[in-house]
Every structure is written in structure tokens, then in C-alpha cells.
Motif scaffolding. Sequence first.
Motif, short mmCIF file in Angstrom:
data_model
loop_
_atom_site.label_atom_id
_atom_site.label_comp_id
_atom_site.label_asym_id
_atom_site.label_seq_id
_atom_site.Cartn_x
_atom_site.Cartn_y
_atom_site.Cartn_z
N HIS A 1 -8.33 6.90 -0.13
CA HIS A 1 -8.62 5.40 0.26
C HIS A 1 -8.19 5.03 1.12
O HIS A 1 -6.81 5.44 0.86
CB HIS A 1 -8.58 4.67 -0.73
CG HIS A 1 -10.34 5.02 -2.01
ND1 HIS A 1 -10.45 5.77 -2.47
CD2 HIS A 1 -11.25 3.85 -2.18
CE1 HIS A 1 -11.88 5.88 -3.21
NE2 HIS A 1 -12.04 4.79 -2.69
N SER B 1 -2.99 5.20 -2.34
CA SER B 1 -4.11 6.02 -1.53
C SER B 1 -4.17 7.05 -1.72
O SER B 1 -5.57 7.53 -1.68
CB SER B 1 -3.36 6.06 0.22
OG SER B 1 -2.97 6.58 0.12
N PHE C 1 -0.58 -0.55 -3.91
CA PHE C 1 -2.47 -0.18 -4.19
C PHE C 1 -2.19 1.17 -3.67
O PHE C 1 -1.79 1.33 -2.25
CB PHE C 1 -3.60 -0.30 -2.90
CG PHE C 1 -4.42 -2.11 -3.48
CD1 PHE C 1 -5.20 -1.82 -4.29
CD2 PHE C 1 -3.21 -2.78 -3.65
CE1 PHE C 1 -5.68 -3.39 -4.29
CE2 PHE C 1 -3.76 -4.18 -4.20
CZ PHE C 1 -5.38 -4.59 -4.58
N GLY D 1 -10.57 -0.99 -0.90
CA GLY D 1 -10.34 0.35 -0.51
C GLY D 1 -11.64 0.99 -0.63
O GLY D 1 -13.24 0.60 -0.41
N PHE E 1 -7.60 1.43 3.10
CA PHE E 1 -8.01 -0.43 3.03
C PHE E 1 -7.70 -0.97 4.02
O PHE E 1 -7.32 -0.95 5.06
CB PHE E 1 -6.61 -0.78 1.71
CG PHE E 1 -6.07 0.64 0.29
CD1 PHE E 1 -6.91 0.55 -0.99
CD2 PHE E 1 -5.40 1.22 0.55
CE1 PHE E 1 -6.67 0.56 -1.47
CE2 PHE E 1 -5.10 2.22 -0.38
CZ PHE E 1 -5.87 1.71 -1.52
N VAL F 1 -8.26 -7.20 -0.95
CA VAL F 1 -8.07 -5.91 -0.42
C VAL F 1 -9.54 -5.31 -1.42
O VAL F 1 -9.97 -4.91 -2.43
CB VAL F 1 -6.90 -5.48 -1.41
CG1 VAL F 1 -6.28 -3.84 -0.96
CG2 VAL F 1 -5.97 -6.50 -1.12
N VAL G 1 0.37 -1.71 -0.04
CA VAL G 1 -0.18 -0.93 0.10
C VAL G 1 0.99 1.15 -0.06
O VAL G 1 1.74 0.94 1.13
CB VAL G 1 -0.94 0.59 1.03
CG1 VAL G 1 -1.36 1.65 1.27
CG2 VAL G 1 -1.87 -1.35 1.02
#
Length: 265
Positions: free
Chosen positions: A129, A60, A58, A118, A131, A116, A31
Motif C-alpha cells: 500500500h 506499506s 502504518f 491507504g 498512503f 490516513v 509510515v
Amino acid sequence: MDCNTLYITSLNSGSNGNCYYIANEEDAILVDAGISCRETEKRMLRLGLSMTKVRAVFISHEHTDHVKGLCTLAAKYNLPVHVTSGTLNGCRFNLRQDLIKPLYSDQPVQIGRLTVTGFLKIHDASEPHSFVIACGTTKVGVFTDIGMACEPLIHHFKQCHAAFLEANYDDELLSRSAYPYFLKKRISGGKGHLSNKQALEVFINHKPKFMTHLLLSHLSKDNNDPQLVLELFKQHAGDTEILVASRHEETEVLTIFEPIAAHSF
């Protein structure tokens, strides 16, 4: 193979860069990628972790301390990058098009046996976002860069066996700091960051009995003190282990799993 076990670490947490590692036995995700590719590799190597296990990143939100190492890292390892359209539009980089994977709020993404999800948070960014990463019934949350504790955050926090939770600033240290007034307002004005007090309220009021670890994250260099916030939380920790995610180095790798009869509350 135990599908309910997760392994987590913070590779770095703070305004100088953020990157969080969550994995099971087979697959891992990151992340954010807010430290350089080289530094990410070095820190993972010191922990005995391999980049070959990482399947995706991922993102944010678009702030530099969350994406500055992304392009190099994703290109070198051909990593899919899951990102909302708003965040992507706000980023000032040229990420390879074939690596971009659309991210939608509240729609789970399957990465091997990792799930996962979000969800929107309150922060001064475009489509930011948080997670939650699940393996079987075990869940870990990554909750940083939050202006206030909204209902979705509380909902997901209540389900987590471990979490990275922002505790960015101490109110008194921020008020006494040399920061200009506009910056103090940005930090504490409801779309910036969670204070120690706000984070503690989330923890005290919404911590599930089965939460084993809490990593206090994204501490301000100037407006917080790791020992101060650690002692503050430990007074209310119970059986939950409290750690501070460093802005200078990686944390130890923690093993997270659902204890027997975890949900008897």
C-alpha cells in the motif's frame, strides 16, 4: 490551531531502511519502521521531535527495509500498527497481537485530526500500500516501492501538497551496473521500482499547481545519483521545491499547508 498544516520529514529512505514522519500540531504517525528503534529516536531527537507525539505506525509492505525496527519501536511506545492481513502474513516477526490494527484499502483511518488513507500499489509484495495523510484540506503522499504509476497513484498524486515519490534508479546506471540480470529485471520489470524517468513523467504530467514540495525517495545506492536526479527534476519544478530524501540521515522538517487559492487551476 491550524488544522491545515502538516510537518513532515524522512528519517531514512532507501534499501537500508525507510521511515517517514507526518504530523500536525498534536499528533504524528510514522509510515514504515525500517530503521532501528534507537536510530529512529536519535534522528527524531536531532530534529526536535518527540516520540510521545507519535500515535501509530502504518506499514506499506513486509520487506525488511520497511519493518525491521517495528517490533521494538511499537512495543516500547505501545504504538498501534496498521497493517493489511496480506502484509502481516508476509512479515517474519512476532508483533504483539494487541498492537495490530487491520488496514483496508481506501478506508480512511482517523488518528486525532490526521486522516490516513491507504491504497493498493504495484510492487512484488503481498498487499502493498501507499498512503495519503490529510489534515483538513492539506494532503501529503508517501509513494515509494512502486513498480509502475497506476491510476490510483496518479489520482492521489494530483491531490497532494507534498509527496515522497520514489525515484529509485537511472536507466543507464542500472544497465551498466554489476547487478545480475535477474535483479535488474526485478527492479525495472513493472513490479519493482520507479526509475527517475518514470517518476519524472508522473511529476510533469500530474503535479498539481499547489504542490509545494517533492521529496525524491528510495534512491538506489548503486544505480542512481542524488545530484543527477535532483538536477533532472529541478528543470521542471516551477514553484515546487525539490529535495532528495537521504539513505544516510534525516531530512529537515518541512511545513506543508494549503496556500490561498490553491485549487484555482
